[in-house]
Scaffold this active site. Structure first.
Site, PDB file in Angstrom:
ATOM      1  N   LYS A   1      33.071  27.846  25.610  1.00 26.57           N
ATOM      2  CA  LYS A   1      32.752  27.730  24.190  1.00 26.57           C
ATOM      3  C   LYS A   1      33.843  26.940  23.455  1.00 26.57           C
ATOM      4  O   LYS A   1      34.894  26.642  24.027  1.00 26.57           O
ATOM      5  CB  LYS A   1      32.575  29.149  23.617  1.00 26.57           C
ATOM      6  CG  LYS A   1      31.398  29.923  24.246  1.00 26.57           C
ATOM      7  CD  LYS A   1      31.276  31.326  23.654  1.00 26.57           C
ATOM      8  CE  LYS A   1      30.069  32.068  24.199  1.00 26.57           C
ATOM      9  NZ  LYS A   1      29.930  33.423  23.568  1.00 26.57           N
TER      10      LYS A   1
ATOM     11  N   TYR B   1      20.388  30.584  21.251  1.00 22.68           N
ATOM     12  CA  TYR B   1      20.647  32.005  20.995  1.00 22.68           C
ATOM     13  C   TYR B   1      19.486  32.673  20.246  1.00 22.68           C
ATOM     14  O   TYR B   1      19.704  33.682  19.570  1.00 22.68           O
ATOM     15  CB  TYR B   1      21.954  32.169  20.217  1.00 22.68           C
ATOM     16  CG  TYR B   1      23.197  32.144  21.099  1.00 22.68           C
ATOM     17  CD1 TYR B   1      23.385  33.092  22.100  1.00 22.68           C
ATOM     18  CD2 TYR B   1      24.193  31.196  20.919  1.00 22.68           C
ATOM     19  CE1 TYR B   1      24.521  33.104  22.900  1.00 22.68           C
ATOM     20  CE2 TYR B   1      25.339  31.194  21.722  1.00 22.68           C
ATOM     21  CZ  TYR B   1      25.493  32.149  22.704  1.00 22.68           C
ATOM     22  OH  TYR B   1      26.628  32.160  23.493  1.00 22.68           O
TER      23      TYR B   1
ATOM     24  N   PHE C   1      25.176  39.073  13.275  1.00 22.82           N
ATOM     25  CA  PHE C   1      26.211  38.105  13.653  1.00 22.82           C
ATOM     26  C   PHE C   1      25.657  36.701  13.903  1.00 22.82           C
ATOM     27  O   PHE C   1      26.419  35.767  14.158  1.00 22.82           O
ATOM     28  CB  PHE C   1      26.986  38.594  14.882  1.00 22.82           C
ATOM     29  CG  PHE C   1      26.161  38.815  16.136  1.00 22.82           C
ATOM     30  CD1 PHE C   1      25.783  37.754  16.953  1.00 22.82           C
ATOM     31  CD2 PHE C   1      25.778  40.107  16.509  1.00 22.82           C
ATOM     32  CE1 PHE C   1      25.042  37.957  18.103  1.00 22.82           C
ATOM     33  CE2 PHE C   1      25.031  40.323  17.671  1.00 22.82           C
ATOM     34  CZ  PHE C   1      24.655  39.240  18.466  1.00 22.82           C
TER      35      PHE C   1
ATOM     36  N   ARG D   1      29.311  37.026  35.537  1.00 21.59           N
ATOM     37  CA  ARG D   1      29.452  38.044  34.487  1.00 21.59           C
ATOM     38  C   ARG D   1      30.678  38.920  34.761  1.00 21.59           C
ATOM     39  O   ARG D   1      31.392  39.307  33.841  1.00 21.59           O
ATOM     40  CB  ARG D   1      28.193  38.925  34.400  1.00 21.59           C
ATOM     41  CG  ARG D   1      26.914  38.202  33.987  1.00 21.59           C
ATOM     42  CD  ARG D   1      26.841  37.828  32.529  1.00 21.59           C
ATOM     43  NE  ARG D   1      26.968  38.942  31.619  1.00 21.59           N
ATOM     44  CZ  ARG D   1      26.659  38.881  30.318  1.00 21.59           C
ATOM     45  NH1 ARG D   1      26.174  37.748  29.786  1.00 21.59           N
ATOM     46  NH2 ARG D   1      26.820  39.898  29.537  1.00 21.59           N
TER      47      ARG D   1
ATOM     48  N   THR E   1      31.492  41.603  26.637  1.00 22.64           N
ATOM     49  CA  THR E   1      31.355  40.733  25.464  1.00 22.64           C
ATOM     50  C   THR E   1      32.570  40.816  24.543  1.00 22.64           C
ATOM     51  O   THR E   1      33.069  39.805  24.064  1.00 22.64           O
ATOM     52  CB  THR E   1      30.080  41.125  24.680  1.00 22.64           C
ATOM     53  OG1 THR E   1      28.969  41.119  25.580  1.00 22.64           O
ATOM     54  CG2 THR E   1      29.818  40.158  23.538  1.00 22.64           C
TER      55      THR E   1
ATOM     56  N   ARG F   1      37.558  36.901  29.535  1.00 20.75           N
ATOM     57  CA  ARG F   1      37.531  37.276  28.120  1.00 20.75           C
ATOM     58  C   ARG F   1      38.735  38.142  27.740  1.00 20.75           C
ATOM     59  O   ARG F   1      39.287  38.007  26.648  1.00 20.75           O
ATOM     60  CB  ARG F   1      36.209  37.978  27.802  1.00 20.75           C
ATOM     61  CG  ARG F   1      35.045  36.984  27.700  1.00 20.75           C
ATOM     62  CD  ARG F   1      33.714  37.667  27.685  1.00 20.75           C
ATOM     63  NE  ARG F   1      32.645  36.809  27.163  1.00 20.75           N
ATOM     64  CZ  ARG F   1      31.370  37.145  27.171  1.00 20.75           C
ATOM     65  NH1 ARG F   1      30.997  38.322  27.650  1.00 20.75           N
ATOM     66  NH2 ARG F   1      30.465  36.333  26.682  1.00 20.75           N
TER      67      ARG F   1
ATOM     68  N   ASN G   1      34.777  34.637  22.182  1.00 23.48           N
ATOM     69  CA  ASN G   1      35.073  35.249  23.481  1.00 23.48           C
ATOM     70  C   ASN G   1      35.028  34.240  24.635  1.00 23.48           C
ATOM     71  O   ASN G   1      34.830  34.603  25.781  1.00 23.48           O
ATOM     72  CB  ASN G   1      34.132  36.439  23.725  1.00 23.48           C
ATOM     73  CG  ASN G   1      32.673  36.027  23.690  1.00 23.48           C
ATOM     74  OD1 ASN G   1      32.351  34.854  23.589  1.00 23.48           O
ATOM     75  ND2 ASN G   1      31.790  37.006  23.795  1.00 23.48           N
TER      76      ASN G   1
ATOM     77  N   HIS H   1      30.243  31.788  27.933  1.00 21.39           N
ATOM     78  CA  HIS H   1      28.883  32.333  28.028  1.00 21.39           C
ATOM     79  C   HIS H   1      28.490  32.365  29.495  1.00 21.39           C
ATOM     80  O   HIS H   1      28.857  31.473  30.255  1.00 21.39           O
ATOM     81  CB  HIS H   1      27.887  31.446  27.274  1.00 21.39           C
ATOM     82  CG  HIS H   1      26.457  31.792  27.585  1.00 21.39           C
ATOM     83  ND1 HIS H   1      25.783  32.797  26.932  1.00 21.39           N
ATOM     84  CD2 HIS H   1      25.592  31.310  28.525  1.00 21.39           C
ATOM     85  CE1 HIS H   1      24.557  32.898  27.451  1.00 21.39           C
ATOM     86  NE2 HIS H   1      24.425  32.012  28.422  1.00 21.39           N
TER      87      HIS H   1
ATOM     88  N   GLU I   1      18.011  28.977  30.923  1.00 24.59           N
ATOM     89  CA  GLU I   1      19.185  28.377  30.282  1.00 24.59           C
ATOM     90  C   GLU I   1      19.612  27.091  30.984  1.00 24.59           C
ATOM     91  O   GLU I   1      20.058  26.150  30.332  1.00 24.59           O
ATOM     92  CB  GLU I   1      20.331  29.394  30.257  1.00 24.59           C
ATOM     93  CG  GLU I   1      20.037  30.560  29.323  1.00 24.59           C
ATOM     94  CD  GLU I   1      21.172  31.556  29.216  1.00 24.59           C
ATOM     95  OE1 GLU I   1      21.140  32.395  28.303  1.00 24.59           O
ATOM     96  OE2 GLU I   1      22.118  31.499  30.038  1.00 24.59           O
TER      97      GLU I   1
HETATM   98  O1  CDP Z   1      27.678  36.764  25.733  1.00 28.46           O
HETATM   99  P1  CDP Z   1      27.146  38.141  26.111  1.00 28.46           P
HETATM  100  O2  CDP Z   1      25.879  38.069  26.959  1.00 28.46           O
HETATM  101  O3  CDP Z   1      28.209  38.997  26.736  1.00 28.46           O
HETATM  102  O4  CDP Z   1      26.791  38.882  24.741  1.00 28.46           O
HETATM  103  P2  CDP Z   1      25.466  38.846  23.838  1.00 28.46           P
HETATM  104  O5  CDP Z   1      25.205  40.235  23.381  1.00 28.46           O
HETATM  105  O6  CDP Z   1      24.350  38.121  24.536  1.00 28.46           O
HETATM  106  O7  CDP Z   1      25.912  38.002  22.558  1.00 28.46           O
HETATM  107  C1  CDP Z   1      25.959  36.590  22.573  1.00 28.46           C
HETATM  108  C2  CDP Z   1      27.214  36.154  21.860  1.00 28.46           C
HETATM  109  O8  CDP Z   1      27.142  36.523  20.483  1.00 28.46           O
HETATM  110  C3  CDP Z   1      28.518  36.806  22.349  1.00 28.46           C
HETATM  111  O9  CDP Z   1      29.034  36.211  23.519  1.00 28.46           O
HETATM  112  C4  CDP Z   1      29.422  36.615  21.143  1.00 28.46           C
HETATM  113  O10 CDP Z   1      29.960  35.290  21.071  1.00 28.46           O
HETATM  114  C5  CDP Z   1      28.439  36.818  19.980  1.00 28.46           C
HETATM  115  N1  CDP Z   1      28.449  38.205  19.455  1.00 28.46           N
HETATM  116  C6  CDP Z   1      29.064  38.461  18.233  1.00 28.46           C
HETATM  117  O11 CDP Z   1      29.590  37.545  17.591  1.00 28.46           O
HETATM  118  N2  CDP Z   1      29.080  39.747  17.719  1.00 28.46           N
HETATM  119  C7  CDP Z   1      28.494  40.756  18.403  1.00 28.46           C
HETATM  120  N3  CDP Z   1      28.519  42.001  17.899  1.00 28.46           N
HETATM  121  C8  CDP Z   1      27.873  40.512  19.640  1.00 28.46           C
HETATM  122  C9  CDP Z   1      27.863  39.227  20.152  1.00 28.46           C
HETATM  123 MG    MG Z   2      23.982  37.399  26.432  1.00 31.67          MG
END
Ligand code: CDP
Ligand code: MG
Length: 144
Positions: A11, A51, A59, A87, A93, A104, A114, A117, A128
């Site tokens: 990112k 997204y 968010f 992962r 996350t 992370r 973080n 992705h 994706e």
């Molecule tokens: O990336 P990951 O699959 O671990 O998490 P996600 O739940 O799919 O969320 C996508 C992205 O949204 C995260 O990687 C964060 O950059 C952002 N995010 C955030 O800003 N605030 C949150 N509470 C959860 C996710």
């Molecule tokens: Mg995700």
């Protein structure tokens, strides 16, 4: 165990902090191979589509702003159990909750910023990868 492909993104915070090599080193050390890579700048529409699953989340607007704030490095990683392996290397996350030694935990600044992705299932990975790459862009490395 199945040979899989998964989508990885470094990112904008990872790019601006010059962490490309550090992140890819983790993948390679774990036996994942880069089979496609491309630096891109997402526009707002692309970030919103990528997204889309999070569109209703509070968010979302901030996430789109972050993901369009600078270039990203999009990669396809290949290897045994690549989706889960990636992962695991990324960690949770929220960097504060990510296991020690994960990408992370090491470099993530906040739950939003973080660093990386990774696709969350083989089905998501196919979608994706198709979002960013055509079949012709993904290299066969079975002999290299
Ligand atoms: O990336 P990951 O699959 O671990 O998490 P996600 O739940 O799919 O969320 C996508 C992205 O949204 C995260 O990687 C964060 O950059 C952002 N995010 C955030 O800003 N605030 C949150 N509470 C959860 C996710
Ligand atoms: Mg995700």
């Amino acid at each position: 165990m199945a040979l899989e492909r998964t989508l990885s993104i470094i990112k904008p915070d990872g790019i601006s902090r010059n962490l490309i090599g550090s992140v890819i080193e983790r993948f390679e050390r774990a036996g994942l191979r880069v089979v496609a890579a491309r630096m891109r700048r997402l526009d707002r529409n692309e970030a919103e589509r990528f997204y889309a699953v999070h569109r209703a989340r509070p968010f979302f607007p901030s996430l789109v702003g972050y993901m369009t704030s600078g270039p990203i490095l999009v990669q396809v990683l290949e290897g045994e159990d690549a989706v889960r392996k990636n992962r695991d290397l990324m960690g949770a996350t929220d960097p504060a909750r990510a296991a020690p030694g994960t990408i992370r935990r090491e470099w993530g600044e906040s739950i939003e910023r973080n660093l990386v992705h990774g696709s969350d299932s083989p089905e998501t990975a196919r979608e994706e990868i198709g979002f960013f790459f055509g079949a012709i862009d993904v290299c066969d490395r079975t002999d290299s």
